[in-house]
Motif scaffolding. Structure first.
Motif, PDB file in Angstrom:
ATOM      1  N   ALA A 175      38.214  43.095  40.342  1.00  0.00           N
ATOM      2  CA  ALA A 175      39.320  42.644  40.265  1.00  0.00           C
ATOM      3  C   ALA A 175      40.062  42.879  38.872  1.00  0.00           C
ATOM      4  O   ALA A 175      41.008  43.394  38.623  1.00  0.00           O
ATOM      5  N   GLN A 176      39.149  42.839  37.980  1.00  0.00           N
ATOM      6  CA  GLN A 176      39.803  43.063  36.579  1.00  0.00           C
ATOM      7  C   GLN A 176      39.852  44.571  36.210  1.00  0.00           C
ATOM      8  O   GLN A 176      40.565  45.213  35.504  1.00  0.00           O
ATOM      9  N   ALA A 177      38.990  45.276  36.948  1.00  0.00           N
ATOM     10  CA  ALA A 177      38.910  46.819  36.784  1.00  0.00           C
ATOM     11  C   ALA A 177      40.364  47.365  37.341  1.00  0.00           C
ATOM     12  O   ALA A 177      40.741  48.542  36.899  1.00  0.00           O
ATOM     13  N   LYS A 178      41.074  46.724  38.288  1.00  0.00           N
ATOM     14  CA  LYS A 178      42.390  47.146  38.851  1.00  0.00           C
ATOM     15  C   LYS A 178      43.258  46.930  37.800  1.00  0.00           C
ATOM     16  O   LYS A 178      44.210  47.835  37.649  1.00  0.00           O
ATOM     17  N   VAL A 186      32.251  45.939  28.424  1.00  0.00           N
ATOM     18  CA  VAL A 186      31.677  46.854  29.611  1.00  0.00           C
ATOM     19  C   VAL A 186      31.418  48.239  29.176  1.00  0.00           C
ATOM     20  O   VAL A 186      32.082  48.815  28.268  1.00  0.00           O
ATOM     21  N   THR A 187      30.174  48.598  29.439  1.00  0.00           N
ATOM     22  CA  THR A 187      29.819  50.060  29.019  1.00  0.00           C
ATOM     23  C   THR A 187      29.436  50.981  30.006  1.00  0.00           C
ATOM     24  O   THR A 187      29.041  50.320  31.127  1.00  0.00           O
ATOM     25  N   THR A 206      37.363  53.672  35.498  1.00  0.00           N
ATOM     26  CA  THR A 206      37.470  54.817  36.619  1.00  0.00           C
ATOM     27  C   THR A 206      36.343  54.827  37.397  1.00  0.00           C
ATOM     28  O   THR A 206      36.538  54.692  38.695  1.00  0.00           O
ATOM     29  N   VAL A 207      35.212  54.387  37.179  1.00  0.00           N
ATOM     30  CA  VAL A 207      33.956  54.295  38.030  1.00  0.00           C
ATOM     31  C   VAL A 207      34.023  53.059  38.756  1.00  0.00           C
ATOM     32  O   VAL A 207      33.902  53.086  40.182  1.00  0.00           O
ATOM     33  N   GLY A 243      32.910  57.729  46.492  1.00  0.00           N
ATOM     34  CA  GLY A 243      33.695  58.637  45.815  1.00  0.00           C
ATOM     35  C   GLY A 243      33.280  59.084  44.363  1.00  0.00           C
ATOM     36  O   GLY A 243      34.087  59.660  43.777  1.00  0.00           O
ATOM     37  N   LEU A 244      31.962  58.557  43.897  1.00  0.00           N
ATOM     38  CA  LEU A 244      31.653  58.909  42.781  1.00  0.00           C
ATOM     39  C   LEU A 244      31.418  60.294  42.576  1.00  0.00           C
ATOM     40  O   LEU A 244      31.750  61.092  41.515  1.00  0.00           O
TER      41      LEU A 244
END
Length: 287
Positions: A175-178, A186-187, A206-207, A243-244
């Motif tokens: 949710a936060q990646a959106k 985050v790494t 992106t990942v 999708g990766l």
């Protein structure tokens, strides 16, 4: 997935004959088993093995077979195992528990190599399907699990509690990646298949945007430290998003290990809930 009652029964009966000797201990305790359904007479089964344990193994698995509803024949590799799936049942508020029966290839099409002598003829394990996002409230879990059929996206567990927590924290991470804005560190690191190649950084936003909750393949709790009113845990989540490969411009198969440091606050959160403190993504090339 296709419902194939006759194949399921044949495969299970064959496996039952092969492992019947393992069930001999049950002959001393069947009087303590309560039958919730009327006892059904079972016709004698022809078997190369003789003896009460082999017969009992076949009969027990025939009864179990009535609860099997699907198999993986539509996508099964010729030399791969046959997977049989039992009726999903609710587990917690967001998961369905599924018993998965793995029938060894040699049972299905005969032994083809010496090493297969030592394979398990039949393996039974519990896996879990996610029928809703943990952040969504409500829903009829009994009805949802009775209708659950997405057996391609089941989660293997290192510990049963880590599966529910992995789904909970991954829901928050995605949710936060959106938004592209994280409330935690985050790494992201990408490791090449060549052991001599140096790891390279990758963009975590992106990942993570390429992943879905159903991409979770396995979850395991690696460590736990108790604080005053909280538990700090290291959870390892294995995902394999389709999708990766395209995004990272490679023909190799990729999987991502997401190491999550999370904290469960006693009294405010259940054991399958936690706040995310840090996320470390490691992407590796398999072949």
């Amino acid at each position: 997935m296709r419902v194939t009652p006759w194949l399921i029964k044949i495969a299970i009966l064959a496996a039952g004959i092969a492992i019947g000797a393992m069930t001999i201990v049950l002959t001393h305790s069947t009087s303590g088993i309560r039958a919730d359904k009327p006892t059904v007479a079972v016709a004698p089964i022809a078997s190369p093995s003789t003896g009460s344990s082999a017969e009992l193994g076949s009969k027990l698995l025939q009864i179990v077979g009535r609860n099997l509803i699907a198999d993986n024949r539509a996508m099964r590799h010729p030399d791969g195992p046959l997977l049989l799936f039992a009726t999903p049942k609710p587990f917690g508020e967001t998961l369905c528990r599924v018993d998965v029966y793995t029938v060894a290839p040699k049972i299905v099409r005969g032994q083809i190599s010496e090493k297969e002598r030592w394979d398990d003829d039949l393996k039974v394990e519990t896996q879990y399907g996610l029928w809703k996002r943990p952040s969504l409230a409500g829903g009829d879990r009994d009805r949802a699990c009775a209708a659950y059929r997405d057996f391609e996206h089941l989660i293997r567990d290192g510990s049963v509690l880590s599966v529910a927590r992995a789904a909970f924290v991954m829901d928050e991470i995605l949710a936060q990646a959106k938004t592209g804005k994280f409330g935690f560190q985050v790494t992201c690191t990408r490791f090449a298949r060549d052991p001599n190649a140096d790891p390279a950084p990758c963009d975590p936003v992106t990942v993570l945007r390429l992943l879905k909750l159903k991409d979770i393949y396995r979850a395991e709790q690696k460590s736990e430290v108790k604080g005053g009113r909280s538990y700090i845990r290291q959870d390892e989540i294995l995902v394999a998003g389709s999708g990766l490969k395209a995004e990272l411009k490679t023909n190799r198969y990729l999987f991502a290990v997401i190491n999550v440091e999370d904290e469960q606050h006693v009294g405010r959160q259940s054991i399958d809930e936690a706040d995310v403190r840090a996320v470390k993504i490691e992407i590796s090339e398999v072949y």
